[in-house]
Structures are given as C-alpha cells and as structure tokens.
Write an enzyme that holds these catalytic residues in place. Structure first.
Site, PDB file in Angstrom:
ATOM      1  N   ASP A  46      18.026  49.774   8.206  1.00  7.37           N
ATOM      2  CA  ASP A  46      17.163  49.304   7.124  1.00  7.37           C
ATOM      3  C   ASP A  46      16.483  50.489   6.432  1.00  7.37           C
ATOM      4  OD1 ASP A  46      15.383  49.870   9.139  1.00  7.37           O
ATOM      5  OD2 ASP A  46      14.355  47.945   9.123  1.00  7.37           O
ATOM      6  N   SER A  47      16.795  51.707   6.899  1.00  4.68           N
ATOM      7  CA  SER A  47      16.416  52.918   6.159  1.00  4.68           C
ATOM      8  C   SER A  47      17.024  52.876   4.754  1.00  4.68           C
ATOM      9  CB  SER A  47      16.883  54.172   6.902  1.00  4.68           C
ATOM     10  OG  SER A  47      18.256  54.073   7.228  1.00  4.68           O
ATOM     11  N   ASP A  85      20.767  46.594  11.440  1.00  5.98           N
ATOM     12  CA  ASP A  85      19.345  46.308  11.661  1.00  5.98           C
ATOM     13  C   ASP A  85      18.965  44.900  11.250  1.00  5.98           C
ATOM     14  OD1 ASP A  85      18.139  48.524  12.807  1.00  5.98           O
ATOM     15  OD2 ASP A  85      17.845  49.536  10.891  1.00  5.98           O
ATOM     16  N   LYS A 113      20.190  45.548  15.879  1.00  2.00           N
ATOM     17  CA  LYS A 113      19.073  46.371  16.385  1.00  2.00           C
ATOM     18  C   LYS A 113      17.774  45.703  15.944  1.00  2.00           C
ATOM     19  CE  LYS A 113      18.249  50.739  14.684  1.00  2.00           C
ATOM     20  NZ  LYS A 113      16.926  50.634  14.020  1.00  2.00           N
ATOM     21  N   GLU A 115      13.301  45.997  16.414  1.00  3.39           N
ATOM     22  CA  GLU A 115      12.228  46.926  16.752  1.00  3.39           C
ATOM     23  C   GLU A 115      11.135  46.221  17.540  1.00  3.39           C
ATOM     24  OE1 GLU A 115      10.705  48.814  13.241  1.00  3.39           O
ATOM     25  OE2 GLU A 115      12.689  49.498  12.587  1.00  3.39           O
ATOM     26  N   GLU A 182      12.693  56.538  18.918  1.00  2.56           N
ATOM     27  CA  GLU A 182      12.396  57.375  17.743  1.00  2.56           C
ATOM     28  C   GLU A 182      11.051  58.073  17.924  1.00  2.56           C
ATOM     29  OE1 GLU A 182      12.969  55.540  13.910  1.00  2.56           O
ATOM     30  OE2 GLU A 182      11.945  57.179  12.865  1.00  2.56           O
TER      31      GLU A 182
END
Ligand code: KIV
Length: 265
Positions: A46-47, A85, A113, A115, A182
C-alpha cells in the site's frame, strides 16, 4: 526463475540459513523484471499510495486500488510469491478481513499482509482457515502513523520490545505464515527472527532477518523528500534496471545488504 516460489520455499530457506529478497511492485512490467531477477517475493504494497498516487501516507489507499494493482502485478509475475497489502480500515473485524482478503486473492495474490499485533490473532486464524496465508507487519506499521506521531523507530524501550516479541509469537501460534518487521532495533529483530519458526522479513531491521524488503522506487534511487536510512540505491553503478534488481538480490543473498549503517540500535 525455475520453480514457482511458495511459502514452503521460504521455510526451507530459513531452515538452511539462506537469505531471500522481496521487493514491492505495482505493475506488470516491473513484476516481470523482478521475478525474472530471481527475487523470491513481490509485495503489492500500500506504499503505492505514496509512490504511485503521491499521497503523504498509505491511508488513502482503497481496496479497489489494491485489487487493480494486484491484478497488474499478477499478470507480469513469472514465479515469485505474490503478497498483497490489506489497506487501511479493511480488516477491522474478521468478517471485513475475509471479504477484503477474498478480493485480493481473486485478483491473483498468494497471501495477504496486515499490520498490527496480538489483537489480530483471531483474524489470522480465520483467514488461514479460509485458505488465506498471512504476513503480519509489525514494528513501524505505516497505517498507524498518526498513532505514532510520525514514522518513528519502534521497540526501542525494553517493555515495547518485549511486547513486540510476545505479539509475534502469539500471531505465529494463531497461524501467521510470515512476519515483516519495519524499523526496529537490529538486536530486537535478531531475537525475534531466532524465536520465530516462520520466516521474518525486515526493512530497517538489520541483517539478521531471514529476508529483506525494499520499496522498488527507493532501491532505484527515485525519491521525493527525505531518504530513509535503510534505503540503498542499487541502480548506482549498474547499467540497467535488470542489473540493479540482480545486484539487490545478490547483496541480500550474500548478506552484504543491509549494512550496519542501514539499521538502528
Ligand atoms: O507497503 C509497503 O510497501 C510495505 C513495505 C514498506 C514493507 O509495507
């Protein structure tokens, strides 16, 4: 790439003490080049909210955006493991997570993925039961940037480090297949990588993790704004993008990247 990379491949690499590489991709051309360079894992991150859409965080990225880019990347992929993501606010409860993950898996992802920490354990178990492998992104989780008050190294205090370790092991018990760390101190990443049975991928987490990930644009030297400490430009000194991708793959495999200067104490 000879045979398609699966989670079993990554587990074997961890067991053999061999490092693997991961890069983000958002389109078919780069996905093709990255997989041809032998990079084991492609992340549709999602960057893309920042590097493709020009936002200053990942928060505006929608599930539809992720589905679109996952489809593009899946078409170009030549055998890398494709992780996508789950974007901000699309996995707040088990039912939302299942619906969102189904959209990404139908678009061609091999795993998703998400978070967070131990509160995601029931969601991970539920996704796994429904055939969706999970990677847990921990440490500096960019979707929580406003909770952290900026993009800051996490797990520096003893209590926070212990919490992160405990969360990782609970998530592993719940069924997590990978952990992505991260921006945490390299000592913490090393302890967590040793303690976890599952492969651990790092970014700004030192050289001890089983795999490394970078954002594609960062490793090609395309930046606007501040360059993070953990970034290295692999295009420097190479005559093509393909050569830069292979140089990154080799540097990770040989343990030359990341160097001490790319990590945090
Ligand atoms: O979205 C992304 O690209 C990521 C990487 C920074 C690990 O999560």
């Amino acid at each position: 790439m000879t045979a398609a990379v699966t989670l079993n491949t990554l587990r074997q690499l961890k067991a053999q003490g061999q490092k693997f590489a991961c890069l983000t991709a958002y389109d078919a051309s780069f996905s093709h080049a990255i997989s041809q360079a032998g990079i084991e894992v492609i992340l549709v991150g999602d960057s893309l909210g920042m590097v493709i859409q020009g936002h200053d965080s990942t928060l505006p990225v929608t599930l539809d955006d992720m589905v679109y880019h996952t489809r593009c990347v899946a078409r170009g992929n030549q055998g890398s493991l494709l992780m996508a993501d789950l974007p901000f606010m699309t996995y707040g409860d088990e039912s939302a997570a299942l619906t969102s993950a189904a959209a990404l898996m139908r678009a061609g992802a091999h795993m998703v993925k998400l978070e967070g920490g131990q509160w995601l354990a029931p969601t991970v178990t539920s996704l796994r039961r429904n055939g969706v492998p999970c990677c847990l992104h921990m440490g500096l989780t960019p979707q929580s940037v406003h909770v952290f008050g900026g993009y800051k190294v996490q797990g520096r205090q003893e209590a926070a480090a212990q919490q992160l370790l405990e969360d990782a092991l609970i998530l592993e018990q719940a069924g997590a297949d990978l952990i992505l760390l991260e921006c945490v101190p390299r000592q913490l990443a090393e302890s967590l990588t040793k303690a976890a049975q599952v492969p651990v991928i790092g970014i700004g987490a030192g050289a001890s993790t089983d795999g490394q990930v970078l954002v594609l644009q960062d490793m090609l030297g395309l930046h606007h704004g501040k360059v993070a400490r953990f970034v290295k430009n692999f295009l420097k000194g190479q005559d093509s993008i393909e050569a830069a991708l292979r140089a990154y793959r080799e540097a990770v495999r040989l343990g030359h990247f990341p160097a001490l200067e790319h990590g945090f104490e």
